[in-house]
Design an enzyme around this catalytic site. Structure first.
Site, PDB file in Angstrom:
ATOM      1  N   TRP A 130       0.886  -1.058  -0.145  1.00  0.00           N
ATOM      2  CA  TRP A 130      -0.083   0.085  -0.037  1.00  0.00           C
ATOM      3  C   TRP A 130       0.870   1.337   0.060  1.00  0.00           C
ATOM      4  CZ3 TRP A 130      -2.182   2.509   4.961  1.00  0.00           C
ATOM      5  CH2 TRP A 130      -3.046   3.614   4.521  1.00  0.00           C
ATOM      6  N   ASP A 211       0.219  -4.798   9.904  1.00  0.00           N
ATOM      7  CA  ASP A 211      -0.819  -3.899   9.330  1.00  0.00           C
ATOM      8  C   ASP A 211      -1.960  -4.760   9.190  1.00  0.00           C
ATOM      9  OD1 ASP A 211      -2.582  -2.116   8.771  1.00  0.00           O
ATOM     10  OD2 ASP A 211      -1.274  -1.514   6.850  1.00  0.00           O
ATOM     11  N   LYS A 246     -13.335  -1.596   6.944  1.00  0.00           N
ATOM     12  CA  LYS A 246     -13.957  -2.634   5.992  1.00  0.00           C
ATOM     13  C   LYS A 246     -14.725  -3.587   6.792  1.00  0.00           C
ATOM     14  CE  LYS A 246     -10.380  -1.034   3.413  1.00  0.00           C
ATOM     15  NZ  LYS A 246      -9.609   0.366   4.004  1.00  0.00           N
TER      16      LYS A 246
END
Length: 396
Positions: A130, A211, A246
């Site tokens: 990312w 993460d 999410k």
């Protein structure tokens, strides 16, 4: 005075959303930004969260500042989700957890704390990863380099190269890892491969920073925490950033947490103090509302069970769309190896072969992907997946 300021090119993913918004075509498809959509193409409101909102709305208490470390009930349920209900490492007081402003805030606070006490070390991120991982770590002052992760020729995980690179790192190098649903590739390690990485982390004395933004969307809530619990089992000290955006469909509430796993309770107490100090220097205290929803759901047996079933439904729907896309591509191009898609997990698929065709997909077919070839599989549904498969086939 401000003439010295340089222009900001903008975030490429967020900028792409503006182009998608202004696209007048009715059959456009957004597979760029990392959002979960239902089969009607809507970002859902979870039933468990709706019920939690109703309960929270009944409170007559004023909206006060939270402590620097956030809502204690929220931090407690975050620990249970990551490390396991009644985990020994929690009972021993070895985990220091704070509520953060999303997963990005957790990465920022953790980076600031490590940088302050390990000023000479470097950081490593997967290639690819990312984009904001590099930005956050460099913003904290780290020199950032990459370790191999994905082979673009085979379009699959390159585990041997990853392990070999980690074995060469100097002690105390900060290594950022994705425990599940790797962003952007969706290519995850098996438990046996994670065990090998844990051994490398222990033998090389590396600082693991995990993460976790998609727990539950890969193999399941418990299975996706395998790396976290394997590091605990190996008696390692490490950091975990997690996000509820999410898996609770609470993107705008910025619900995250940062946990530091320490050797003993005294270390954990000091770690908590340093995280609090880093928060005080930054945003002072986190927002209350989203955290109240998360802890209400996770602390109620009925709502917790409902939420877990909703996460299961998300995971199953994403996987069904991945399989449907694979079927459509194989039908359109039977001589092309599309099986790599089936080996990927989570919200994203990764097809570097499509990267060079990003503009054609957008201009000719109204299909939006990002320039790396990352596909948000959660943006597919029964109404658009076949058309998207035909578009992908047409540009190759």
């Amino acid at each position: 005075m401000f003439n010295v300021l340089s222009a900001y090119a903008g975030d490429p993913i967020l900028s792409l959303q503006l182009a998608y918004r202004d696209d007048a075509r009715a059959d456009k498809t957004n597979l760029s930004i990392g959002l979960y959509y239902d089969d009607q193409g809507n970002v859902p409101r979870l039933k468990s969260v709706i019920e939690a909102q109703a309960r929270v709305a009944q409170s007559t208490q004023p909206s006060m500042y939270l402590p620097m470390s956030g809502d204690p009930a929220y931090c407690k349920v975050s620990q249970a989700l990551l490390f396991g209900q009644d985990a020994d490492v929690i009972k021993q007081g070895r985990v220091a957890t704070i509520q953060t402003v999303g997963g990005s805030g957790a990465l920022k606070v953790g980076s600031d704390v490590i940088r302050r006490f390990f000023p000479a070390i470097e950081a490593r991120i997967s290639n690819p990863t990312w984009d904001n991982h590099r930005a956050i770590l460099e913003g904290a002052g780290f020199k950032v380099d990459t370790y191999p992760y994905f082979n673009r020729d085979t379009q699959r995980l390159d585990f041997d190269a990853m392990a070999a690179a980690l074995r060469q790192l100097p002690a105390q190098t900060l290594v950022l890892l994705h425990p599940c649903c790797h962003n952007p590739t969706g290519a995850d390690l098996s438990p046996a491969q994670w065990d090998e990485i844990v051994d490398i982390i222990a033998s090389r004395q590396l600082i693991a920073f995990l993460d976790t933004a998609y727990q539950g969307l890969g193999e399941g809530l418990e299975q996706d925490a395998y790396l976290i619990r394997a590091l605990v089992k190996a008696n390692q000290s490490f950091l975990v950033a997690n996000s509820y955006s999410k898996i609770f469909s609470l993107y705008g509430e910025r619900c995250g947490s940062l946990s530091m796993v320490c050797a003993n309770a005294d270390e954990a107490s000091r770690a908590l103090g340093q995280m609090q100090q880093a928060v005080r220097r930054n945003y002072s205290s986190p927002p209350a509302y989203g955290a109240s929803l998360v802890q209400t759901v996770l602390n109620d047996a009925e709502l917790n069970a409902l939420w877990r079933s909703e996460v299961d439904e998300m995971r199953v729907r994403i996987q069904s769309m991945r399989e449907r896309l694979h079927q459509g591509l194989c039908a359109a191009q039977p001589n092309v190896d599309w099986d790599f898609l089936l080996a990927q997990r989570g919200m994203f698929g990764y097809a570097p072969v499509l990267a060079a065709q990003m503009n054609r997909l957008r201009d000719e077919f109204g299909v939006y992907i990002i320039e790396s070839g990352r596909i948000c599989v959660a943006g597919l549904n029964t109404g658009n997946v076949d058309r998207v498969a035909r578009a992908f086939a047409a540009v190759l």
